[in-house]
Design an enzyme around this catalytic site. Structure first.
Site, PDB file in Angstrom:
ATOM      1  N   ARG A   1      -7.168   2.539  17.658  1.00 52.61           N
ATOM      2  CA  ARG A   1      -6.885   3.896  18.169  1.00 52.61           C
ATOM      3  C   ARG A   1      -5.501   4.349  17.690  1.00 52.61           C
ATOM      4  NH1 ARG A   1     -11.097   2.525  19.419  1.00 52.61           N
ATOM      5  NH2 ARG A   1     -11.440   3.839  17.637  1.00 52.61           N
TER       6      ARG A   1
ATOM      7  N   GLN B   1      -4.528  13.747  30.269  1.00 54.89           N
ATOM      8  CA  GLN B   1      -5.209  12.460  30.423  1.00 54.89           C
ATOM      9  C   GLN B   1      -5.173  11.712  29.099  1.00 54.89           C
ATOM     10  OE1 GLN B   1      -9.137  13.034  32.762  1.00 54.89           O
ATOM     11  NE2 GLN B   1      -8.652  15.049  31.964  1.00 54.89           N
TER      12      GLN B   1
ATOM     13  N   HIS C   1      -2.582   8.661  31.855  1.00 58.01           N
ATOM     14  CA  HIS C   1      -3.269   7.409  31.510  1.00 58.01           C
ATOM     15  C   HIS C   1      -2.536   6.567  30.477  1.00 58.01           C
ATOM     16  CE1 HIS C   1      -7.128   9.535  33.075  1.00 58.01           C
ATOM     17  NE2 HIS C   1      -6.418   9.002  34.038  1.00 58.01           N
TER      18      HIS C   1
ATOM     19  N   THR D   1     -11.923  18.672  29.136  1.00 58.37           N
ATOM     20  CA  THR D   1     -12.126  17.462  29.946  1.00 58.37           C
ATOM     21  C   THR D   1     -13.458  17.542  30.676  1.00 58.37           C
ATOM     22  OG1 THR D   1     -11.326  16.156  31.832  1.00 58.37           O
ATOM     23  CG2 THR D   1     -10.637  18.463  31.761  1.00 58.37           C
TER      24      THR D   1
HETATM   25  P1  NAD Z   1     -14.261  13.051  28.062  1.00 53.89           P
HETATM   26  O1  NAD Z   1     -14.580  12.352  26.786  1.00 53.89           O
HETATM   27  O2  NAD Z   1     -14.844  12.574  29.315  1.00 53.89           O
HETATM   28  O3  NAD Z   1     -14.680  14.585  27.896  1.00 53.89           O
HETATM   29  C1  NAD Z   1     -14.347  15.291  26.734  1.00 53.89           C
HETATM   30  C2  NAD Z   1     -14.513  16.773  27.015  1.00 53.89           C
HETATM   31  O4  NAD Z   1     -14.046  17.463  25.873  1.00 53.89           O
HETATM   32  C3  NAD Z   1     -15.980  17.177  27.227  1.00 53.89           C
HETATM   33  O5  NAD Z   1     -16.077  17.972  28.405  1.00 53.89           O
HETATM   34  C4  NAD Z   1     -16.310  18.003  25.975  1.00 53.89           C
HETATM   35  O6  NAD Z   1     -17.173  19.065  26.244  1.00 53.89           O
HETATM   36  C5  NAD Z   1     -14.932  18.519  25.605  1.00 53.89           C
HETATM   37  N1  NAD Z   1     -14.770  18.887  24.196  1.00 53.89           N
HETATM   38  C6  NAD Z   1     -15.324  18.317  23.098  1.00 53.89           C
HETATM   39  N2  NAD Z   1     -14.885  18.953  21.992  1.00 53.89           N
HETATM   40  C7  NAD Z   1     -14.051  19.937  22.415  1.00 53.89           C
HETATM   41  C8  NAD Z   1     -13.268  20.930  21.744  1.00 53.89           C
HETATM   42  N3  NAD Z   1     -13.257  21.048  20.412  1.00 53.89           N
HETATM   43  N4  NAD Z   1     -12.509  21.763  22.501  1.00 53.89           N
HETATM   44  C9  NAD Z   1     -12.499  21.658  23.858  1.00 53.89           C
HETATM   45  N5  NAD Z   1     -13.221  20.753  24.529  1.00 53.89           N
HETATM   46  C10 NAD Z   1     -13.987  19.901  23.821  1.00 53.89           C
HETATM   47  O7  NAD Z   1     -12.691  13.129  28.126  1.00 53.89           O
HETATM   48  P2  NAD Z   1     -11.722  13.186  29.383  1.00 53.89           P
HETATM   49  O8  NAD Z   1     -12.258  14.100  30.419  1.00 53.89           O
HETATM   50  O9  NAD Z   1     -10.356  13.429  28.826  1.00 53.89           O
HETATM   51  O10 NAD Z   1     -11.766  11.715  30.005  1.00 53.89           O
HETATM   52  C11 NAD Z   1     -11.826  10.578  29.190  1.00 53.89           C
HETATM   53  C12 NAD Z   1     -10.672   9.604  29.274  1.00 53.89           C
HETATM   54  O11 NAD Z   1     -10.552   9.099  27.970  1.00 53.89           O
HETATM   55  C13 NAD Z   1      -9.335  10.159  29.605  1.00 53.89           C
HETATM   56  O12 NAD Z   1      -8.878   9.443  30.664  1.00 53.89           O
HETATM   57  C14 NAD Z   1      -8.434   9.901  28.399  1.00 53.89           C
HETATM   58  O13 NAD Z   1      -7.339   9.106  28.777  1.00 53.89           O
HETATM   59  C15 NAD Z   1      -9.219   9.059  27.492  1.00 53.89           C
HETATM   60  N6  NAD Z   1      -9.233   9.489  26.068  1.00 53.89           N
HETATM   61  C16 NAD Z   1      -8.128   9.960  25.468  1.00 53.89           C
HETATM   62  C17 NAD Z   1      -8.164  10.366  24.148  1.00 53.89           C
HETATM   63  C18 NAD Z   1      -6.914  10.899  23.509  1.00 53.89           C
HETATM   64  O14 NAD Z   1      -5.823  10.503  23.895  1.00 53.89           O
HETATM   65  N7  NAD Z   1      -7.023  11.814  22.560  1.00 53.89           N
HETATM   66  C19 NAD Z   1      -9.346  10.294  23.432  1.00 53.89           C
HETATM   67  C20 NAD Z   1     -10.477   9.775  24.061  1.00 53.89           C
HETATM   68  C21 NAD Z   1     -10.400   9.387  25.393  1.00 53.89           C
END
Ligand code: NAD
Length: 225
Positions: A55, A85, A103, A169
Protein backbone atom coordinates in the site's frame (compact mmCIF):
# COMPACT_ATOMS: atom_id res chain seq x y z
CA UNK A 1 -17.46 30.00 9.08
CA UNK A 2 -16.20 26.52 9.94
CA UNK A 3 -16.31 23.85 7.27
CA UNK A 4 -15.64 20.29 8.34
CA UNK A 5 -15.03 17.64 5.68
CA UNK A 6 -15.22 13.92 6.44
CA UNK A 7 -13.51 11.83 3.76
CA UNK A 8 -13.18 8.14 2.95
CA UNK A 9 -11.40 5.95 0.44
CA UNK A 10 -13.60 7.23 -2.43
CA UNK A 11 -11.88 10.63 -2.53
CA UNK A 12 -8.58 8.94 -3.38
CA UNK A 13 -10.05 6.47 -5.90
CA UNK A 14 -9.46 8.80 -8.86
CA UNK A 15 -5.83 9.14 -7.79
CA UNK A 16 -5.53 5.41 -8.36
CA UNK A 17 -5.80 4.07 -4.81
CA UNK A 18 -8.24 1.19 -4.47
CA UNK A 19 -11.15 1.57 -2.05
CA UNK A 20 -11.95 -1.32 0.27
CA UNK A 21 -15.49 -2.24 -0.60
CA UNK A 22 -16.07 -1.42 -4.26
CA UNK A 23 -15.80 -4.15 -6.92
CA UNK A 24 -12.07 -4.86 -7.23
CA UNK A 25 -11.66 -3.25 -3.80
CA UNK A 26 -8.86 -4.40 -1.55
CA UNK A 27 -11.04 -6.64 0.58
CA UNK A 28 -11.83 -8.82 -2.44
CA UNK A 29 -8.27 -10.12 -2.42
CA UNK A 30 -7.47 -10.06 1.29
CA UNK A 31 -9.20 -11.14 4.44
CA UNK A 32 -9.65 -8.34 6.98
CA UNK A 33 -8.84 -10.73 9.81
CA UNK A 34 -5.53 -11.70 8.22
CA UNK A 35 -4.18 -8.27 7.31
CA UNK A 36 -5.96 -5.70 9.44
CA UNK A 37 -6.27 -7.01 12.99
CA UNK A 38 -3.81 -7.37 15.89
CA UNK A 39 -4.52 -11.14 15.85
CA UNK A 40 -3.55 -11.32 12.16
CA UNK A 41 -0.30 -9.49 12.90
CA UNK A 42 0.51 -11.85 15.76
CA UNK A 43 -0.18 -14.89 13.57
CA UNK A 44 1.67 -13.78 10.44
CA UNK A 45 3.57 -10.48 10.85
CA UNK A 46 5.30 -10.85 7.49
CA UNK A 47 2.00 -11.06 5.57
CA UNK A 48 0.64 -7.98 7.36
CA UNK A 49 3.83 -5.93 6.94
CA UNK A 50 3.94 -6.84 3.26
CA UNK A 51 0.29 -5.85 2.77
CA UNK A 52 1.03 -2.35 4.12
CA UNK A 53 4.44 -2.17 2.39
CA UNK A 54 2.58 -2.69 -0.89
CA UNK A 55 0.00 0.00 0.00
CA UNK A 56 2.88 2.40 0.90
CA UNK A 57 4.72 1.73 -2.37
CA UNK A 58 1.47 2.34 -4.31
CA UNK A 59 0.86 5.58 -2.40
CA UNK A 60 4.28 6.95 -3.32
CA UNK A 61 3.43 6.50 -7.02
CA UNK A 62 0.17 8.51 -7.02
CA UNK A 63 -0.83 12.16 -6.72
CA UNK A 64 -3.71 14.12 -5.20
CA UNK A 65 -6.66 14.68 -7.56
CA UNK A 66 -8.92 17.68 -8.15
CA UNK A 67 -11.09 16.84 -5.14
CA UNK A 68 -8.12 17.03 -2.75
CA UNK A 69 -6.95 20.29 -4.37
CA UNK A 70 -10.43 21.86 -4.24
CA UNK A 71 -10.71 21.15 -0.50
CA UNK A 72 -7.30 22.75 0.06
CA UNK A 73 -8.49 25.83 -1.87
CA UNK A 74 -11.44 26.21 0.54
CA UNK A 75 -8.92 27.36 3.16
CA UNK A 76 -8.54 30.64 1.24
CA UNK A 77 -11.97 31.65 2.50
CA UNK A 78 -13.00 29.40 5.41
CA UNK A 79 -11.70 27.68 8.50
CA UNK A 80 -11.47 24.11 7.19
CA UNK A 81 -10.90 20.87 9.07
CA UNK A 82 -10.52 17.59 7.25
CA UNK A 83 -11.31 14.44 9.20
CA UNK A 84 -10.23 11.48 7.11
CA UNK A 85 -10.59 7.73 7.37
CA UNK A 86 -7.84 7.49 4.79
CA UNK A 87 -4.32 6.42 5.61
CA UNK A 88 -2.82 8.17 2.57
CA UNK A 89 -1.29 11.67 2.69
CA UNK A 90 -3.05 13.09 -0.38
CA UNK A 91 -4.93 15.84 1.53
CA UNK A 92 -1.64 17.08 2.98
CA UNK A 93 0.12 16.91 -0.39
CA UNK A 94 -2.73 18.92 -1.95
CA UNK A 95 -2.15 21.64 0.65
CA UNK A 96 -4.78 21.09 3.37
CA UNK A 97 -3.27 22.20 6.67
CA UNK A 98 -5.65 20.76 9.28
CA UNK A 99 -6.02 17.04 8.64
CA UNK A 100 -7.02 14.57 11.35
CA UNK A 101 -6.43 10.91 10.49
CA UNK A 102 -8.83 8.55 12.24
CA UNK A 103 -7.28 5.30 11.06
CA UNK A 104 -3.59 6.13 11.06
CA UNK A 105 -1.08 6.97 8.36
CA UNK A 106 0.81 4.76 5.90
CA UNK A 107 3.87 7.01 5.99
CA UNK A 108 4.34 6.50 9.72
CA UNK A 109 5.33 3.47 11.77
CA UNK A 110 5.24 2.87 15.48
CA UNK A 111 6.76 0.70 18.17
CA UNK A 112 4.84 -2.40 19.23
CA UNK A 113 6.16 -1.84 22.77
CA UNK A 114 5.46 1.90 23.11
CA UNK A 115 2.53 3.28 21.10
CA UNK A 116 3.72 6.86 21.63
CA UNK A 117 6.91 6.13 19.69
CA UNK A 118 5.87 7.09 16.14
CA UNK A 119 8.40 7.56 13.33
CA UNK A 120 8.21 8.53 9.65
CA UNK A 121 8.66 5.76 7.05
CA UNK A 122 8.76 5.71 3.25
CA UNK A 123 10.52 2.34 2.86
CA UNK A 124 9.29 -1.17 3.67
CA UNK A 125 8.98 -2.37 7.28
CA UNK A 126 10.38 -5.87 7.78
CA UNK A 127 10.15 -8.48 10.51
CA UNK A 128 13.15 -7.75 12.74
CA UNK A 129 13.06 -3.96 12.22
CA UNK A 130 13.17 -2.57 15.75
CA UNK A 131 12.40 0.80 17.35
CA UNK A 132 15.16 2.52 19.42
CA UNK A 133 13.75 0.72 22.51
CA UNK A 134 14.21 -2.69 20.88
CA UNK A 135 10.59 -3.54 19.99
CA UNK A 136 9.36 -4.68 16.55
CA UNK A 137 8.02 -1.83 14.40
CA UNK A 138 4.52 -1.95 12.92
CA UNK A 139 2.51 0.29 10.56
CA UNK A 140 0.89 3.30 12.28
CA UNK A 141 -2.55 2.02 11.32
CA UNK A 142 -5.63 1.55 13.47
CA UNK A 143 -6.60 -2.07 12.93
CA UNK A 144 -10.08 -3.54 13.35
CA UNK A 145 -10.82 -4.20 17.05
CA UNK A 146 -8.37 -1.44 18.10
CA UNK A 147 -9.43 1.86 19.69
CA UNK A 148 -9.66 4.95 17.48
CA UNK A 149 -7.70 7.47 19.59
CA UNK A 150 -8.69 10.55 17.54
CA UNK A 151 -12.43 9.90 17.73
CA UNK A 152 -13.05 12.32 20.64
CA UNK A 153 -11.25 15.18 18.87
CA UNK A 154 -13.14 14.33 15.66
CA UNK A 155 -16.52 14.66 17.44
CA UNK A 156 -15.47 18.03 18.94
CA UNK A 157 -14.40 19.35 15.52
CA UNK A 158 -17.67 18.09 14.00
CA UNK A 159 -19.76 19.89 16.64
CA UNK A 160 -18.14 23.18 15.56
CA UNK A 161 -19.13 22.73 11.89
CA UNK A 162 -21.31 25.34 10.18
CA UNK A 163 -21.23 23.16 7.09
CA UNK A 164 -20.39 19.43 7.10
CA UNK A 165 -19.26 17.73 3.89
CA UNK A 166 -18.97 13.95 3.51
CA UNK A 167 -16.97 12.57 0.55
CA UNK A 168 -16.44 9.04 -0.76
CA UNK A 169 -17.30 6.81 2.15
CA UNK A 170 -19.60 3.81 2.51
CA UNK A 171 -20.19 4.89 6.15
CA UNK A 172 -19.78 1.24 7.13
CA UNK A 173 -16.73 1.57 9.36
CA UNK A 174 -17.46 2.26 13.04
CA UNK A 175 -17.01 4.30 15.15
CA UNK A 176 -16.03 6.70 12.33
CA UNK A 177 -19.54 6.63 10.86
CA UNK A 178 -21.01 7.94 14.15
CA UNK A 179 -19.47 11.38 13.46
CA UNK A 180 -22.58 12.48 11.57
CA UNK A 181 -24.54 12.31 14.80
CA UNK A 182 -22.38 15.15 16.17
CA UNK A 183 -23.31 17.64 13.46
CA UNK A 184 -25.30 20.42 15.12
CA UNK A 185 -29.06 20.27 14.41
CA UNK A 186 -30.08 21.99 11.16
CA UNK A 187 -26.54 22.67 9.93
CA UNK A 188 -26.27 21.74 6.25
CA UNK A 189 -24.69 18.42 5.31
CA UNK A 190 -23.50 17.55 1.78
CA UNK A 191 -22.79 13.91 0.88
CA UNK A 192 -20.74 13.45 -2.31
CA UNK A 193 -20.44 9.82 -3.47
CA UNK A 194 -21.65 8.20 -6.71
CA UNK A 195 -23.28 5.48 -4.59
CA UNK A 196 -24.51 7.68 -1.74
CA UNK A 197 -27.46 6.02 -0.05
CA UNK A 198 -29.90 7.74 2.28
CA UNK A 199 -28.57 8.24 5.80
CA UNK A 200 -31.33 7.27 8.22
CA UNK A 201 -32.24 9.66 11.00
CA UNK A 202 -30.03 12.56 9.84
CA UNK A 203 -31.98 15.46 8.29
CA UNK A 204 -30.58 18.29 6.12
CA UNK A 205 -28.48 16.00 3.93
CA UNK A 206 -28.05 17.06 0.31
CA UNK A 207 -26.98 14.05 -1.75
CA UNK A 208 -24.61 14.70 -4.65
CA UNK A 209 -24.28 11.43 -6.56
CA UNK A 210 -21.11 12.29 -8.43
CA UNK A 211 -17.46 11.30 -8.38
CA UNK A 212 -15.35 13.27 -5.93
CA UNK A 213 -13.36 15.19 -8.57
CA UNK A 214 -16.57 16.57 -10.11
CA UNK A 215 -18.83 16.79 -7.05
CA UNK A 216 -16.30 18.37 -4.70
CA UNK A 217 -15.04 20.86 -7.28
CA UNK A 218 -18.59 21.99 -8.08
CA UNK A 219 -19.50 22.38 -4.41
CA UNK A 220 -16.30 24.25 -3.58
CA UNK A 221 -16.86 26.64 -6.50
CA UNK A 222 -20.37 27.30 -5.18
CA UNK A 223 -19.17 27.92 -1.61
CA UNK A 224 -16.32 30.20 -2.73
CA UNK A 225 -18.73 32.54 -4.60
P1 NAD B 1 -15.16 2.06 1.46
O1 NAD B 1 -14.25 1.30 0.56
O2 NAD B 1 -15.97 1.34 2.44
O3 NAD B 1 -16.15 2.92 0.55
C1 NAD B 1 -15.66 3.64 -0.55
C2 NAD B 1 -16.73 4.64 -0.97
O4 NAD B 1 -16.16 5.44 -1.99
C3 NAD B 1 -17.97 3.96 -1.56
O5 NAD B 1 -19.14 4.51 -0.95
C4 NAD B 1 -17.91 4.33 -3.05
O6 NAD B 1 -19.17 4.54 -3.61
C5 NAD B 1 -17.13 5.62 -2.99
N1 NAD B 1 -16.42 5.98 -4.23
C6 NAD B 1 -15.83 5.16 -5.13
N2 NAD B 1 -15.27 5.90 -6.11
C7 NAD B 1 -15.53 7.20 -5.81
C8 NAD B 1 -15.20 8.45 -6.43
N3 NAD B 1 -14.50 8.52 -7.56
N4 NAD B 1 -15.61 9.59 -5.82
C9 NAD B 1 -16.33 9.55 -4.66
N5 NAD B 1 -16.66 8.41 -4.05
C10 NAD B 1 -16.27 7.25 -4.61
O7 NAD B 1 -14.27 3.17 2.13
P2 NAD B 1 -14.42 3.89 3.54
O8 NAD B 1 -15.83 4.23 3.81
O9 NAD B 1 -13.38 4.97 3.55
O10 NAD B 1 -14.00 2.78 4.61
C11 NAD B 1 -12.96 1.88 4.37
C12 NAD B 1 -11.77 1.93 5.30
O11 NAD B 1 -10.67 1.61 4.48
C13 NAD B 1 -11.43 3.24 5.90
O12 NAD B 1 -11.36 3.04 7.24
C14 NAD B 1 -10.04 3.63 5.39
O13 NAD B 1 -9.15 3.78 6.46
C15 NAD B 1 -9.56 2.46 4.65
N6 NAD B 1 -8.99 2.74 3.31
C16 NAD B 1 -8.22 3.82 3.08
C17 NAD B 1 -7.70 4.07 1.83
C18 NAD B 1 -6.86 5.29 1.61
O14 NAD B 1 -6.19 5.73 2.53
N7 NAD B 1 -6.88 5.88 0.42
C19 NAD B 1 -7.99 3.21 0.78
C20 NAD B 1 -8.76 2.08 1.03
C21 NAD B 1 -9.27 1.87 2.31
Amino acid sequence: MNIVVFTGAGISAESGIQTFRDTNGLWNNHSVEEVATPAGFKKNPELVLNFYNERRRDLLKVKPNNAHFALAELENKFDVHIITQNVDDLHERAGSTKVLHLHGELLKMRSTGDSSLILPITEDIKVGDKCPKGFQLRPHIVWFTEQVPNMGTAHEITESADIFIVVGTSLKVYPAATLLESVTFQKPIYFIDPNATKIDGIPNVKYIKKKASTGVTELVNKLMK
